[in-house]
Design a protein around this motif. Structure first.
Motif, PDB file in Angstrom:
ATOM      1  N   ALA A   1       5.127  -8.953   2.769  1.00 48.74           N
ATOM      2  CA  ALA A   1       6.058  -7.978   3.291  1.00 48.74           C
ATOM      3  C   ALA A   1       6.984  -7.496   2.188  1.00 48.74           C
ATOM      4  O   ALA A   1       7.306  -6.375   2.092  1.00 48.74           O
ATOM      5  N   THR A   2       7.499  -8.228   1.259  1.00 59.11           N
ATOM      6  CA  THR A   2       8.305  -8.027   0.454  1.00 59.11           C
ATOM      7  C   THR A   2       7.630  -7.003  -0.875  1.00 59.11           C
ATOM      8  O   THR A   2       8.060  -6.074  -1.270  1.00 59.11           O
ATOM      9  N   TYR A   3       6.438  -7.528  -0.996  1.00 59.52           N
ATOM     10  CA  TYR A   3       5.509  -6.724  -2.023  1.00 59.52           C
ATOM     11  C   TYR A   3       5.222  -5.507  -1.447  1.00 59.52           C
ATOM     12  O   TYR A   3       5.373  -4.412  -2.188  1.00 59.52           O
ATOM     13  N   LEU A   4       4.939  -5.197  -0.327  1.00 59.21           N
ATOM     14  CA  LEU A   4       4.725  -4.074   0.443  1.00 59.21           C
ATOM     15  C   LEU A   4       5.992  -3.110   0.180  1.00 59.21           C
ATOM     16  O   LEU A   4       5.862  -1.986   0.064  1.00 59.21           O
ATOM     17  N   LEU A   5       7.115  -3.861   0.583  1.00 60.63           N
ATOM     18  CA  LEU A   5       8.307  -2.911   0.725  1.00 60.63           C
ATOM     19  C   LEU A   5       8.674  -2.645  -0.745  1.00 60.63           C
ATOM     20  O   LEU A   5       9.369  -1.488  -0.827  1.00 60.63           O
ATOM     21  N   LEU A   6       8.321  -3.136  -1.879  1.00 61.99           N
ATOM     22  CA  LEU A   6       8.761  -2.679  -3.128  1.00 61.99           C
ATOM     23  C   LEU A   6       7.558  -1.743  -3.841  1.00 61.99           C
ATOM     24  O   LEU A   6       8.128  -0.677  -4.279  1.00 61.99           O
ATOM     25  N   VAL A   7       6.240  -1.884  -3.318  1.00 60.21           N
ATOM     26  CA  VAL A   7       5.263  -1.002  -3.904  1.00 60.21           C
ATOM     27  C   VAL A   7       4.875   0.258  -3.152  1.00 60.21           C
ATOM     28  O   VAL A   7       4.923   1.297  -3.757  1.00 60.21           O
ATOM     29  N   VAL A   8       4.779   0.034  -2.066  1.00 58.65           N
ATOM     30  CA  VAL A   8       4.298   1.160  -1.068  1.00 58.65           C
ATOM     31  C   VAL A   8       5.203   2.687  -1.085  1.00 58.65           C
ATOM     32  O   VAL A   8       4.853   3.443  -1.353  1.00 58.65           O
ATOM     33  N   PRO A   9       6.540   2.412  -1.004  1.00 58.19           N
ATOM     34  CA  PRO A   9       7.478   3.633  -1.037  1.00 58.19           C
ATOM     35  C   PRO A   9       7.384   4.174  -2.180  1.00 58.19           C
ATOM     36  O   PRO A   9       7.180   5.543  -2.519  1.00 58.19           O
ATOM     37  N   LEU A  10       7.246   3.342  -3.411  1.00 58.80           N
ATOM     38  CA  LEU A  10       7.234   4.253  -4.742  1.00 58.80           C
ATOM     39  C   LEU A  10       5.826   4.799  -4.920  1.00 58.80           C
ATOM     40  O   LEU A  10       5.871   5.727  -5.678  1.00 58.80           O
ATOM     41  N   ALA A  11       5.053   4.167  -4.531  1.00 52.89           N
ATOM     42  CA  ALA A  11       3.540   4.582  -4.779  1.00 52.89           C
ATOM     43  C   ALA A  11       3.264   5.844  -3.930  1.00 52.89           C
ATOM     44  O   ALA A  11       2.736   6.935  -4.414  1.00 52.89           O
ATOM     45  N   LEU A  12       3.806   5.895  -2.619  1.00 52.08           N
ATOM     46  CA  LEU A  12       3.856   7.288  -1.853  1.00 52.08           C
ATOM     47  C   LEU A  12       4.531   8.388  -2.701  1.00 52.08           C
ATOM     48  O   LEU A  12       3.964   9.755  -2.537  1.00 52.08           O
ATOM     49  N   GLY A  13       5.585   7.968  -3.013  1.00 51.17           N
ATOM     50  CA  GLY A  13       6.262   8.963  -3.819  1.00 51.17           C
ATOM     51  C   GLY A  13       5.761   9.378  -5.190  1.00 51.17           C
ATOM     52  O   GLY A  13       5.739  10.796  -5.662  1.00 51.17           O
ATOM     53  N   TRP A  14       5.063   8.556  -5.779  1.00 56.05           N
ATOM     54  CA  TRP A  14       4.216   8.953  -6.972  1.00 56.05           C
ATOM     55  C   TRP A  14       3.342   9.687  -6.566  1.00 56.05           C
ATOM     56  O   TRP A  14       2.960  10.697  -7.391  1.00 56.05           O
ATOM     57  N   LEU A  15       2.359   9.549  -5.667  1.00 59.85           N
ATOM     58  CA  LEU A  15       1.280  10.241  -5.335  1.00 59.85           C
ATOM     59  C   LEU A  15       1.599  11.752  -4.842  1.00 59.85           C
ATOM     60  O   LEU A  15       1.117  12.824  -5.195  1.00 59.85           O
TER      61      LEU A  15
END
Length: 95
Positions: free
Chosen positions: A16-30
């Motif tokens: 959960a922590t990994y997904l919380l750190l990576v997914v929002p930034l990755a979506l914003g990067w895409l």
């Protein structure tokens, strides 16, 4: 007793922590319109890592810094998972 390495690496708190750190930034990067305030912790980690990487190797493109970003986020997530599993173990022992 310390939790096992396998349990810490695959703990729900770690994932959960990994997904919380990576997914929002990755979506914003895409796609910029998907960038949300949830991306702030990941963005801070990415910015600090990019600044350090730029000092070490200034000619690299910014996309190269995603590799250490992903590894760093997993390190933070594993630390969080270890703390979570340790607290759970102590609570179960006190019962």
């Amino acid at each position: 007793m310390a939790p096992s390495l396998r349990r810490v690496l695959t703990a729900p708190a770690t994932i959960a922590t990994y997904l919380l750190l990576v997914v929002p930034l990755a979506l914003g990067w895409l796609r910029t319109s998907l960038l949300s305030p949830l991306a702030l912790p990941g963005y801070l980690i990415y910015t600090i890592g990019s600044a350090i990487g730029n000092l070490i190797a200034p000619r690299l493109d910014l996309w190269v810094y995603w590799i250490p970003f992903l590894a760093g986020c997993y390190g933070i997530a594993v630390t969080t998972g270890y703390v979570y599993e340790s607290v759970i173990d102590r609570l179960e022992e006190s019962r």
